[in-house]
Write a protein that holds these residues in place. Structure first.
Motif, PDB file in Angstrom:
ATOM      1  N   THR A 525      35.870  18.819  51.541  1.00  0.00           N
ATOM      2  CA  THR A 525      34.750  19.151  50.630  1.00  0.00           C
ATOM      3  C   THR A 525      34.095  20.252  50.467  1.00  0.00           C
ATOM      4  OG1 THR A 525      33.442  19.030  52.974  1.00  0.00           O
ATOM      5  CG2 THR A 525      34.692  16.744  51.926  1.00  0.00           C
ATOM      6  N   PRO A 526      33.254  20.761  50.035  1.00  0.00           N
ATOM      7  CA  PRO A 526      32.371  21.872  49.060  1.00  0.00           C
ATOM      8  C   PRO A 526      31.640  22.170  51.157  1.00  0.00           C
ATOM      9  CG  PRO A 526      31.727  20.438  47.763  1.00  0.00           C
ATOM     10  CD  PRO A 526      32.147  19.266  48.903  1.00  0.00           C
ATOM     11  N   ASN A 527      31.015  21.554  51.801  1.00  0.00           N
ATOM     12  CA  ASN A 527      30.694  21.917  53.138  1.00  0.00           C
ATOM     13  C   ASN A 527      32.150  22.766  53.960  1.00  0.00           C
ATOM     14  OD1 ASN A 527      28.848  22.678  54.681  1.00  0.00           O
ATOM     15  ND2 ASN A 527      29.881  20.693  55.959  1.00  0.00           N
ATOM     16  N   ASP A 528      33.256  22.067  53.727  1.00  0.00           N
ATOM     17  CA  ASP A 528      34.351  22.524  54.708  1.00  0.00           C
ATOM     18  C   ASP A 528      34.667  23.616  54.131  1.00  0.00           C
ATOM     19  OD1 ASP A 528      35.616  18.869  54.478  1.00  0.00           O
ATOM     20  OD2 ASP A 528      34.136  20.149  56.047  1.00  0.00           O
ATOM     21  N   LEU A 529      34.817  24.126  52.870  1.00  0.00           N
ATOM     22  CA  LEU A 529      34.783  24.915  52.331  1.00  0.00           C
ATOM     23  C   LEU A 529      33.822  26.407  52.257  1.00  0.00           C
ATOM     24  CD1 LEU A 529      35.876  24.156  48.464  1.00  0.00           C
ATOM     25  CD2 LEU A 529      37.128  24.923  50.415  1.00  0.00           C
ATOM     26  N   ARG A 530      32.435  25.679  52.562  1.00  0.00           N
ATOM     27  CA  ARG A 530      32.068  26.956  53.491  1.00  0.00           C
ATOM     28  C   ARG A 530      31.896  27.140  53.929  1.00  0.00           C
ATOM     29  NH1 ARG A 530      25.635  24.554  51.180  1.00  0.00           N
ATOM     30  NH2 ARG A 530      26.317  24.551  49.086  1.00  0.00           N
ATOM     31  N   GLN A 531      32.640  26.252  55.331  1.00  0.00           N
ATOM     32  CA  GLN A 531      32.474  26.931  57.081  1.00  0.00           C
ATOM     33  C   GLN A 531      33.950  27.903  56.720  1.00  0.00           C
ATOM     34  OE1 GLN A 531      31.433  26.093  59.827  1.00  0.00           O
ATOM     35  NE2 GLN A 531      29.744  24.870  58.638  1.00  0.00           N
ATOM     36  N   CYS A 532      35.075  27.631  56.160  1.00  0.00           N
ATOM     37  CA  CYS A 532      35.887  28.427  56.026  1.00  0.00           C
ATOM     38  C   CYS A 532      35.707  29.667  55.646  1.00  0.00           C
ATOM     39  CB  CYS A 532      36.872  28.280  54.655  1.00  0.00           C
ATOM     40  SG  CYS A 532      38.264  26.596  55.002  1.00  0.00           S
ATOM     41  N   VAL A 533      34.605  29.772  54.546  1.00  0.00           N
ATOM     42  CA  VAL A 533      33.743  31.055  54.153  1.00  0.00           C
ATOM     43  C   VAL A 533      33.413  31.601  55.315  1.00  0.00           C
ATOM     44  CG1 VAL A 533      32.645  32.662  52.664  1.00  0.00           C
ATOM     45  CG2 VAL A 533      33.429  30.567  51.661  1.00  0.00           C
ATOM     46  N   TYR A 534      32.751  31.164  55.497  1.00  0.00           N
ATOM     47  CA  TYR A 534      32.416  31.460  57.002  1.00  0.00           C
ATOM     48  C   TYR A 534      33.406  31.991  58.194  1.00  0.00           C
ATOM     49  CZ  TYR A 534      28.482  28.958  55.856  1.00  0.00           C
ATOM     50  OH  TYR A 534      27.579  28.674  54.774  1.00  0.00           O
ATOM     51  N   ILE A 535      34.218  31.631  58.530  1.00  0.00           N
ATOM     52  CA  ILE A 535      35.521  31.689  59.496  1.00  0.00           C
ATOM     53  C   ILE A 535      36.111  33.019  58.713  1.00  0.00           C
ATOM     54  CG2 ILE A 535      37.128  31.034  60.659  1.00  0.00           C
ATOM     55  CD1 ILE A 535      36.338  28.120  61.087  1.00  0.00           C
ATOM     56  N   LYS A 536      36.111  33.271  57.730  1.00  0.00           N
ATOM     57  CA  LYS A 536      37.147  33.794  56.668  1.00  0.00           C
ATOM     58  C   LYS A 536      36.163  35.655  57.026  1.00  0.00           C
ATOM     59  CE  LYS A 536      40.089  36.295  54.016  1.00  0.00           C
ATOM     60  NZ  LYS A 536      41.319  36.452  55.356  1.00  0.00           N
ATOM     61  N   MET A 537      34.794  35.410  56.838  1.00  0.00           N
ATOM     62  CA  MET A 537      34.121  36.841  57.507  1.00  0.00           C
ATOM     63  C   MET A 537      33.538  37.061  58.716  1.00  0.00           C
ATOM     64  SD  MET A 537      30.628  35.392  54.174  1.00  0.00           S
ATOM     65  CE  MET A 537      30.129  36.984  55.036  1.00  0.00           C
ATOM     66  N   ASN A 538      34.715  36.326  59.613  1.00  0.00           N
ATOM     67  CA  ASN A 538      34.297  36.910  60.776  1.00  0.00           C
ATOM     68  C   ASN A 538      33.109  36.441  61.680  1.00  0.00           C
ATOM     69  OD1 ASN A 538      37.012  37.000  61.025  1.00  0.00           O
ATOM     70  ND2 ASN A 538      36.679  39.620  60.408  1.00  0.00           N
ATOM     71  N   LEU A 539      32.112  35.420  60.994  1.00  0.00           N
ATOM     72  CA  LEU A 539      30.809  35.585  60.970  1.00  0.00           C
ATOM     73  C   LEU A 539      31.063  34.297  63.299  1.00  0.00           C
ATOM     74  CD1 LEU A 539      28.801  34.121  58.404  1.00  0.00           C
ATOM     75  CD2 LEU A 539      28.909  36.462  59.712  1.00  0.00           C
ATOM     76  N   SER A 540      30.179  34.816  63.775  1.00  0.00           N
ATOM     77  CA  SER A 540      30.022  34.301  65.500  1.00  0.00           C
ATOM     78  C   SER A 540      30.292  32.771  64.662  1.00  0.00           C
ATOM     79  CB  SER A 540      29.136  34.122  66.018  1.00  0.00           C
ATOM     80  OG  SER A 540      27.776  34.546  65.799  1.00  0.00           O
ATOM     81  N   ASN A 560      35.815  20.914  64.084  1.00  0.00           N
ATOM     82  CA  ASN A 560      37.007  20.653  65.300  1.00  0.00           C
ATOM     83  C   ASN A 560      37.470  19.305  64.308  1.00  0.00           C
ATOM     84  OD1 ASN A 560      36.658  21.277  67.810  1.00  0.00           O
ATOM     85  ND2 ASN A 560      35.820  20.426  68.368  1.00  0.00           N
ATOM     86  N   ARG A 561      36.602  19.050  62.943  1.00  0.00           N
ATOM     87  CA  ARG A 561      37.002  18.451  62.027  1.00  0.00           C
ATOM     88  C   ARG A 561      37.735  19.013  60.643  1.00  0.00           C
ATOM     89  NH1 ARG A 561      32.134  16.795  61.284  1.00  0.00           N
ATOM     90  NH2 ARG A 561      31.291  18.204  59.346  1.00  0.00           N
ATOM     91  N   LEU A 562      37.182  20.865  61.161  1.00  0.00           N
ATOM     92  CA  LEU A 562      38.377  21.052  59.966  1.00  0.00           C
ATOM     93  C   LEU A 562      39.302  21.786  60.286  1.00  0.00           C
ATOM     94  CD1 LEU A 562      38.130  22.820  56.898  1.00  0.00           C
ATOM     95  CD2 LEU A 562      37.266  24.722  58.561  1.00  0.00           C
ATOM     96  N   LYS A 563      39.623  21.367  61.555  1.00  0.00           N
ATOM     97  CA  LYS A 563      41.257  21.562  61.722  1.00  0.00           C
ATOM     98  C   LYS A 563      42.033  20.103  61.112  1.00  0.00           C
ATOM     99  CE  LYS A 563      41.782  23.624  66.075  1.00  0.00           C
ATOM    100  NZ  LYS A 563      41.833  24.180  67.348  1.00  0.00           N
TER     101      LYS A 563
END
Length: 581
Positions: A525-540, A560-563
């Motif tokens: 989903t768009p929210n999943d993609l946003r979570q991926c962007v944050y993690i890619k940017m190394n945000l805590s 967890n849902r994304l994994k």
């Protein structure tokens, strides 16, 4: 009394017997006076002295060239101060011609130095750098330490403006070393202040504080009160911004210097910076807040007129502190918004200047390469000319024909090699520029992200400060205003309105990341993609929570849902998977 009369009679008799000697001394004195006024930065007085004595000294057979050289020096220094650059160029050229004609080496170097200043004022940065770099060996040969220190100092300032901090530091430290030998404490203090400013911009607070402290010590050796105040104000301001405690005694010392700052001979920018630093410290200690606000208001106008964005950002941040004390959250929010926008503009301008600095350095290197190639070609031409003569004598026409054929083949081979070399060099340069551009975009993305996080923190802080106010015994009208403000803060979603711009910046840094994710995992989903962007940017997790306006537990659940959607096991690391994607 008889003794003084006797001395006067002897002097009169000698003057009567040797009028030529007296005339020569008079003209020499006039010339020294004019030069002294120039050194004291009083070109108008120097010009008046020159006009008053020129004709008299010329009649007494003083060199016309020497007098005209003095005149042109006065004129171009005056023109440089008044930014009449065409006039300055004309008089520099005339003065240089006279100095070269009369083999006046010291004057030539001084005029060539002023030519470098002219290039700086004309924004001809490449020519200015080349002028000083070419001039330095000649200055060193003449052992003119003062002029050498000035040339190195100017080179350091040029590279500072180009955001080439390593080169700037090298030149400034060389200038400082010479100034220490000459015990020129004003120049030492200026260099240390500039090093302090540069290290603060680079985020090296400890080094910035140490340099400011050394600058104040240098100024104290000559009791330059306005300069001491400037250095101390910067020292305590940097300490305050780095989280250190500034004592009341330190602030009292600065306040005692206020008359010296106002009456001092320091430049407008130095005074502006010093007064802003003092006002900020006054607000921090809640000392004479009305006076501090007045200082900020006055210097804000100066910042606008002189175009000083960094100083203006300090004023806007000080305003937020001032309005916090006055308990005016709307004003705090307003000025913090202005501050964050201005800081972003400053960061972007710094990136642009840094890229421009790289272009200037590349242009200088290209010019140096052209000179080397030209010199090499001249040397090769001389060599082959000599061989031509030798071969022509011993080998006659046949050998000459063979040599010509060989030379043509050699030139063709050199041309091919040069083309290959240029192709490789251009490719390397392109790769370097692309890497630098990508790094700049990454820094812009990080800066934008931090600004959004800071804003969300401020919104949450303001929201938490409004709730206690609503529980107080306040007029209903005030409570309604506070509730309206709280609702506005809750509805304010900076990220939602700027997601497209943020996504565009991210894709400039990682162009294929989202596209590849969508292709391989179409159920995201768009929210999943946003979570991926944050993690890619190394945000805590905490930063993601602040960014998304949710709690940390919600971020953990989302991860967890994304994994699961990505098909990862419990022991698989989500961060490693996305970073290697």
């Amino acid at each position: 009394m008889k003794f003084y009369k006797t001395i006067f009679a002897i002097i009169t008799f000698l003057a009567y017997l040797s009028p030529t000697i007296v005339y020569t001394q008079d003209c020499g004195l006039f010339y020294e006076q004019a030069q002294a006024f120039l050194k004291e930065s009083k070109p108008q007085k120097a010009l008046q002295t020159w006009l008053k004595n020129y004709e008299t000294c010329l009649q007494k057979k003083q060199s016309a060239d020497t007098l005209w050289l003095s005149y042109h020096q006065v004129k171009f220094i005056t023109a440089l101060k008044e930014m009449q650059l065409d006039t300055a160029q004309k008089h520099i050229n005339l003065a240089l011609r006279i100095a070269k004609k009369n083999n006046l080496t010291a004057e030539c170097l001084s005029i060539e130095f002023s030519l470098g200043l002219l290039y700086i004022k004309q924004k001809k940065i490449v020519q200015a750098i080349q002028q000083y770099q070419t001039l330095l060996p000649a200055i060193q040969k003449e052992k003119d330490k003062l002029l050498e220190s000035k040339a190195l100092h100017n080179l350091g300032l040029i590279y500072m403006d180009l955001y080439q901090h390593e080169a700037a530091t090298s030149y400034l430290e060389q200038a400082q070393k010479i100034a220490l030998e000459q015990k020129d404490y004003i120049t030492i203090g200026k260099i240390l202040m500039q090093l302090s400013e540069m290290h603060q911009l680079l985020g090296r607070s400890k080094e910035a504080i140490n340099f400011a402290k050394e600058a104040s010590e240098a100024y104290q050796k000559i009791q330059a009160k306005d300069h001491i105040a400037s250095a101390l104000a910067r020292l305590h301001f940097f300490r305050f911004r780095s989280g250190e405690q500034v004592s009341r005694q330190d602030l009292d010392t600065l306040l005692a210097y206020l008359p010296a700052i106002e009456e001092g001979r320091g430049g407008k920018i130095t005074k502006n910076t010093t007064l802003i630093n003092i006002a900020t410290l006054m607000i921090a200690q809640k000392r004479d807040l009305a006076k501090a606000k007045a200082l900020l208001d006055k210097n804000l106008l100066i910042c606008d007129s002189l175009k000083l964005p960094l100083n203006k950002s300090h004023i806007l941040l000080a305003y937020t502190d001032w309005y916090k004390i006055q308990n005016e959250p709307e004003k705090v929010y307003e000025y913090y918004e202005k501050y964050t926008r201005l800081k972003e503009q400053i960061a972007n301008e710094g990136s642009r200047l840094q890229l421009n600095g790289l272009k200037v350095l590349h242009e200088i290197e290209q010019h140096a390469q052209q000179i080397r190639e030209l010199t090499q070609k001249q040397e090769i031409t001389i060599l082959w000319t000599w061989l031509w003569a030798v071969l022509a004598v011993f080998m006659a026409v046949f050998v000459v024909g063979v040599w010509i054929l060989w030379k043509q083949r050699l030139k063709l081979a050199e041309s091919k090699l040069q083309e290959q070399y240029l192709t490789i060099e251009n490719q390397n340069l392109l790769n370097e520029l692309l890497e630098e551009e990508n790094a700049l975009k990454a820094r812009e993305l990080t800066t934008s992200t931090m600004h959004i996080i800071q804003k969300n923190e401020l919104l949450e802080q303001l929201n938490s400060e409004i709730n206690p106010l609503l529980r107080q015994d306040l007029p209903e009208e005030t409570k309604n205003s506070l509730r309206s403000l709280r609702n506005s803060l809750r509805e304010n979603d900076f990220f939602e309105t700027n997601w497209d711009d943020f996504k565009r910046r991210f894709e400039e840094v990682s162009p294929h990341f989202l596209q590849s994710l969508k292709a391989q995992f179409p159920d995201l989903t768009p929210n999943d993609l946003r979570q991926c962007v944050y993690i890619k940017m190394n945000l805590s997790r905490k930063e993601i929570a602040q960014f998304s306006k949710v709690n940390v537990e919600a971020v953990k659940v989302a991860r967890n849902r994304l994994k699961k959607k990505l098909g990862l096991g419990a022991t698989d690391e989500l961060d490693n998977f996305l970073n290697g994607f």
